[in-house]
Design a protein around this motif. Structure first.
Motif, PDB file in Angstrom:
ATOM      1  N   ASN A  14      65.280 -35.685 -17.248  1.00 11.98           N
ATOM      2  CA  ASN A  14      65.440 -35.793 -18.696  1.00 11.98           C
ATOM      3  C   ASN A  14      66.327 -34.658 -19.176  1.00 11.98           C
ATOM      4  O   ASN A  14      66.236 -33.537 -18.672  1.00 11.98           O
ATOM      5  CB  ASN A  14      64.072 -35.733 -19.382  1.00 11.98           C
ATOM      6  CG  ASN A  14      64.070 -36.392 -20.754  1.00 11.98           C
ATOM      7  OD1 ASN A  14      64.761 -35.962 -21.659  1.00 11.98           O
ATOM      8  ND2 ASN A  14      63.290 -37.458 -20.904  1.00 11.98           N
ATOM      9  N   ASN A  18      69.900 -38.169 -21.551  1.00 16.33           N
ATOM     10  CA  ASN A  18      68.957 -38.480 -22.629  1.00 16.33           C
ATOM     11  C   ASN A  18      68.312 -37.169 -23.061  1.00 16.33           C
ATOM     12  O   ASN A  18      68.620 -36.104 -22.516  1.00 16.33           O
ATOM     13  CB  ASN A  18      67.895 -39.482 -22.157  1.00 16.33           C
ATOM     14  CG  ASN A  18      67.079 -38.972 -20.965  1.00 16.33           C
ATOM     15  OD1 ASN A  18      67.335 -37.887 -20.434  1.00 16.33           O
ATOM     16  ND2 ASN A  18      66.116 -39.756 -20.535  1.00 16.33           N
ATOM     17  N   CYS A  19      67.412 -37.228 -24.021  1.00 14.91           N
ATOM     18  CA  CYS A  19      66.616 -36.048 -24.393  1.00 14.91           C
ATOM     19  C   CYS A  19      65.436 -36.539 -25.222  1.00 14.91           C
ATOM     20  O   CYS A  19      65.571 -36.775 -26.416  1.00 14.91           O
ATOM     21  CB  CYS A  19      67.432 -35.023 -25.172  1.00 14.91           C
ATOM     22  SG  CYS A  19      66.524 -33.471 -25.416  1.00 14.91           S
ATOM     23  N   THR A  20      64.294 -36.701 -24.567  1.00 18.49           N
ATOM     24  CA  THR A  20      63.160 -37.340 -25.228  1.00 18.49           C
ATOM     25  C   THR A  20      61.865 -36.552 -25.123  1.00 18.49           C
ATOM     26  O   THR A  20      60.860 -36.984 -25.677  1.00 18.49           O
ATOM     27  CB  THR A  20      62.920 -38.737 -24.621  1.00 18.49           C
ATOM     28  OG1 THR A  20      62.705 -38.608 -23.213  1.00 18.49           O
ATOM     29  CG2 THR A  20      64.106 -39.657 -24.871  1.00 18.49           C
ATOM     30  N   ASN A  21      61.872 -35.429 -24.410  1.00 14.57           N
ATOM     31  CA  ASN A  21      60.622 -34.687 -24.253  1.00 14.57           C
ATOM     32  C   ASN A  21      60.910 -33.220 -23.968  1.00 14.57           C
ATOM     33  O   ASN A  21      62.058 -32.768 -24.023  1.00 14.57           O
ATOM     34  CB  ASN A  21      59.761 -35.318 -23.146  1.00 14.57           C
ATOM     35  CG  ASN A  21      60.464 -35.353 -21.794  1.00 14.57           C
ATOM     36  OD1 ASN A  21      61.404 -34.617 -21.540  1.00 14.57           O
ATOM     37  ND2 ASN A  21      60.005 -36.239 -20.925  1.00 14.57           N
ATOM     38  N   GLY A  24      63.416 -32.487 -21.291  1.00 15.56           N
ATOM     39  CA  GLY A  24      64.766 -32.644 -21.812  1.00 15.56           C
ATOM     40  C   GLY A  24      65.228 -31.418 -22.567  1.00 15.56           C
ATOM     41  O   GLY A  24      66.382 -30.979 -22.437  1.00 15.56           O
ATOM     42  N   THR A  61      67.768 -45.884 -17.761  1.00 20.97           N
ATOM     43  CA  THR A  61      67.316 -44.578 -18.223  1.00 20.97           C
ATOM     44  C   THR A  61      66.686 -44.687 -19.601  1.00 20.97           C
ATOM     45  O   THR A  61      67.254 -45.306 -20.512  1.00 20.97           O
ATOM     46  CB  THR A  61      68.490 -43.589 -18.302  1.00 20.97           C
ATOM     47  OG1 THR A  61      69.145 -43.539 -17.039  1.00 20.97           O
ATOM     48  CG2 THR A  61      68.009 -42.192 -18.679  1.00 20.97           C
ATOM     49  N   TRP A  62      65.519 -44.057 -19.738  1.00 23.75           N
ATOM     50  CA  TRP A  62      64.846 -44.029 -21.035  1.00 23.75           C
ATOM     51  C   TRP A  62      65.762 -43.359 -22.069  1.00 23.75           C
ATOM     52  O   TRP A  62      66.189 -42.237 -21.920  1.00 23.75           O
ATOM     53  CB  TRP A  62      63.531 -43.255 -20.894  1.00 23.75           C
ATOM     54  CG  TRP A  62      62.759 -43.035 -22.148  1.00 23.75           C
ATOM     55  CD1 TRP A  62      62.844 -43.727 -23.316  1.00 23.75           C
ATOM     56  CD2 TRP A  62      61.749 -42.045 -22.356  1.00 23.75           C
ATOM     57  NE1 TRP A  62      61.954 -43.232 -24.238  1.00 23.75           N
ATOM     58  CE2 TRP A  62      61.273 -42.205 -23.681  1.00 23.75           C
ATOM     59  CE3 TRP A  62      61.202 -41.037 -21.567  1.00 23.75           C
ATOM     60  CZ2 TRP A  62      60.276 -41.389 -24.219  1.00 23.75           C
ATOM     61  CZ3 TRP A  62      60.218 -40.234 -22.097  1.00 23.75           C
ATOM     62  CH2 TRP A  62      59.762 -40.410 -23.408  1.00 23.75           C
TER      63      TRP A  62
END
Length: 460
Positions: A14, A18-21, A24, A61-62
Motif C-alpha cells: 500500500n 494507492n493509499c488507503t491505510n 500507505g 489493486t485496492w
C-alpha cells in the motif's frame, strides 16, 4: 562486478499505486523523505539507490490510482531506482498466506537480482504480506528488516484467523535463525508483543521508530477559514462542537463504539467521521454505521472516500473538540501523530483508549486524553471530559502534543540512522549513525551506535 553503491529495497502493498491505510501513509512518508532529503542522507551515509517493490499495479489493486504510481516512480527513478512489479495470482484472495508467499518470493528474488549489481542491499519488508522475505533471502550482501506495523492478534481481535497467526509466527521466528535478518522495533508495545506472543528473540530487534515527514505540506495546519470552507462543502456544520474520527471500515477501528458512546451527547455534538470503505465485505460497515447513527438520532456526517485535505481540515477546525480514536486494537496510530501537527494552532485534542500503543503515544492529560476501554461508559466519560476542557487547557495539550511529535518522530533522522547501521560508508567502514530511539526501544543486535546528535550534525 558490483557497483560501489548499496541499494535500498522497500517492499509494500500500500502507498505505491494507492493509499488507503496506515501502511500507505508510511510508504508516502518514505517517498517524501527520499524526495526531499536524499542528498542529506547520502552526504551522511554515502550514496545509495532506492527501489520500491509492490504487487503488480493494476485494476486488482485496492483503489488503484495511476497518479500515485506515477509519483512513486518519479521519486525513485530520479534517484536511479525503479518500481519493481511483483506478479501474483489476482484470482486468489489477496489477504491469504498463499498470496503472501508469492509476494514474499517475488520480493526476495528482486533483492537477489539487485545484489548482483549493488555492493549491499537493505531490504525493508513491510507488514504481513512480506513477512516471509527474511527467510527467503540468504545472499551475504542482503540485509533484511521485517517492518511489521501490526499483527493478526491485534487487528483481528477477539478471534484472529489461525492461518494468519501461523503465517506471522513462522515468519517472525524464522528471523531468529537467519543471519543478517532483523525485525524493526517501531515502538515498545509492538516489540514486547512480538517477543512475548510470537517468540521473537529480542536481540533481533533493530530500532526504526515510526515517524513522519514533519515538514511535508500535507502535515501543515490548515488555516481556519479554509477548514471551515472544506467542512461546509462536506456538509459538516460548524455551529456546534465537532467530534471527528478517521478510520477505515474495519471492526478493529471501533467506529461503532464511538457512535454508541456519543448517543447520550447527541443534543450537544456533531460527529464527522471519515470511514474509508475497504475492498472486501467490510465495506458494508459504512452503511451499518449510517443506520446506527440514524437509530441513535445522532447528528453525523460520514464520508466513505479518502481525501487527504479533509483530515487536516477536521483536526484544525476551531469547533472540532475531539479527534477520537476508539480502536479495539492499535499498534501506533498515525492519526495521533498527524493531529499533533494539524491542530498545533487550534482544533482537536486526541482521545484514545489506554491500551496497546496508545499508551506510548499519549500521556493522559498532557498531550492527549486516555480512557479505560474495559470500563462501562468510559468512552462517553472521556468525550465529556474532552468537551469540558477550557480553551487554555486545550491549547496546552495541543502544544505538548506538537512538541513531542517534533522531538521524536522525524522520519529523515530515523531513516538515516537505519541506513547508517547497515550500509558501509564511502570509506568502506560500517555506518556509525543512529536515530535516538523512542523510550523503551532496544539496541540492535548488530552493534552499538552513537546518538542522534551525530546524525543531526552530519546532515546539517
Amino acid at each position: 562486478m558490483s557497483a560501489p553503491t548499496p541499494a535500498l529495497l522497500y517492499c509494500a502493498v500500500n502507498g505505491i499505486d494507492n493509499c488507503t491505510n496506515g501502511i500507505g501513509r508510511q510508504t508516502k512518508t518514505l517517498l517524501a523523505t527520499l524526495e526531499r532529503h536524499h542528498t542529506r542522507l547520502a552526504a551522511a551515509v554515502g550514496p545509495f539507490t532506492p527501489y520500491l517493490a509492490a504487487p503488480q499495479p493494476g485494476p486488482a489493486t485496492w483503489n488503484h490510482d495511476p497518479e500515485h504510481l506515477a509519483y512513486a516512480s518519479r521519486v525513485v527513478e530520479h534517484l536511479g531506482g525503479r518500481v519493481i512489479a511483483l506478479p501474483y495470482d489476482t484470482d486468489r484472495p489477496f489477504w491469504h498466506p498463499a498470496t503472501w508467499q508469492q509476494l514474499s518470493e517475488g520480493a526476495a528474488q528482486a533483492a537477489a537480482d539487485l545484489a548482483r549489481h549493488h555492493s549491499r542491499v537493505l531490504t525493508i519488508a513491510v507488514d504481513t504480506p512480506f513477512a516471509a522475505v527474511p527467510a527467503l533471502t540468504g545472499h551475504q550482501r542482503i540485509h533484511t528488516v521485517l517492518a511489521l506495523f501490526s499483527t493478526a492478534m491485534i487487528t483481528e481481535r477477539p478471534a484472529p484467523d489461525p492461518q494468519h497467526l501461523d503465517w506471522e509466527r513462522t515468519a517472525v521466528t524464522a528471523v531468529n535463525r537467519r543471519p543478517r535478518a532483523y525485525v524493526a522495533d517501531i515502538g515498545t508495545f509492538l516489540a514486547d508483543h512480538l517477543t512475548r506472543d510470537y517468540g521473537l528473540d529480542p536481540a533481533a530487534l533493530t530500532p526504526w521508530p515510526s515517524g513522519l515527514h514533519l515538514t511535508h505540506p500535507d502535515l501543515a495546519p490548515m488555516p481556519a477559514g479554509d477548514a471551515h470552507a472544506l467542512a461546509h462543502r462536506h456538509g459538516i456544520p460548524t455551529d456546534r462542537p465537532v467530534v471527528a474520527a478517521i478510520a477505515r471500515t474495519d471492526p478493529t477501528k471501533g467506529l461503532d463504539l464511538l457512535i454508541d458512546a456519543l448517543t447520550p451527547l447527541r443534543e450537544d455534538v456533531h460527529l464527522a467521521a471519515i470511514a474509508v470503505r475497504t475492498d472486501d465485505e467490510r465495506a458494508a460497515l459504512f452503511d451499518t454505521y449510517q443506520r446506527q447513527c440514524d437509530r441513535a438520532g445522532l447528528r453525523a456526517t460520514l464520508i466513505g472516500d479518502f481525501d487527504r485535505h479533509l483530515p487536516r481540515a477536521l483536526a484544525a477546525l476551531p469547533t472540532t473538540r475531539v479527534m477520537a480514536c476508539p480502536s479495539r486494537g492499535e499498534t501506533l496510530a498515525n492519526v495521533v501523530f498527524e493531529t499533533a501537527l494539524w491542530a498545533q494552532n487550534g482544533g482537536a485534542v486526541v482521545l484514545a483508549p489506554a491500551r496497546d500503543g496508545f499508551t506510548e503515544q499519549i500521556t493522559d492529560g498532557h498531550n492527549g486524553l486516555l480512557y479505560e476501554p474495559a470500563s462501562p461508559g468510559a468512552l462517553t466519560g472521556g468525550l465529556r471530559r474532552a468537551l469540558a476542557l477550557t480553551e487554555t487547557e486545550r491549547a496546552r495539550i495541543r502544544r505538548a502534543a506538537h512538541t513531542r511529535v517534533v522531538a521524536e518522530r522525524d522520519s529523515a533522522q530515523h531513516l538515516g540512522a537505519l541506513l547508517a547501521r547497515y550500509f558501509p560508508d564511502r570509506r568502506g567502514q560500517a555506518g556509525r549513525l543512529t536515530a535516538h530511539p523512542v523510550p523503551g526501544t532496544r539496541p540492535p543486535r548488530s552493534q552499538a551506535t552513537p546518538s542522534q546528535h551525530d546524525f543531526l550534525e552530519a546532515t546539517r
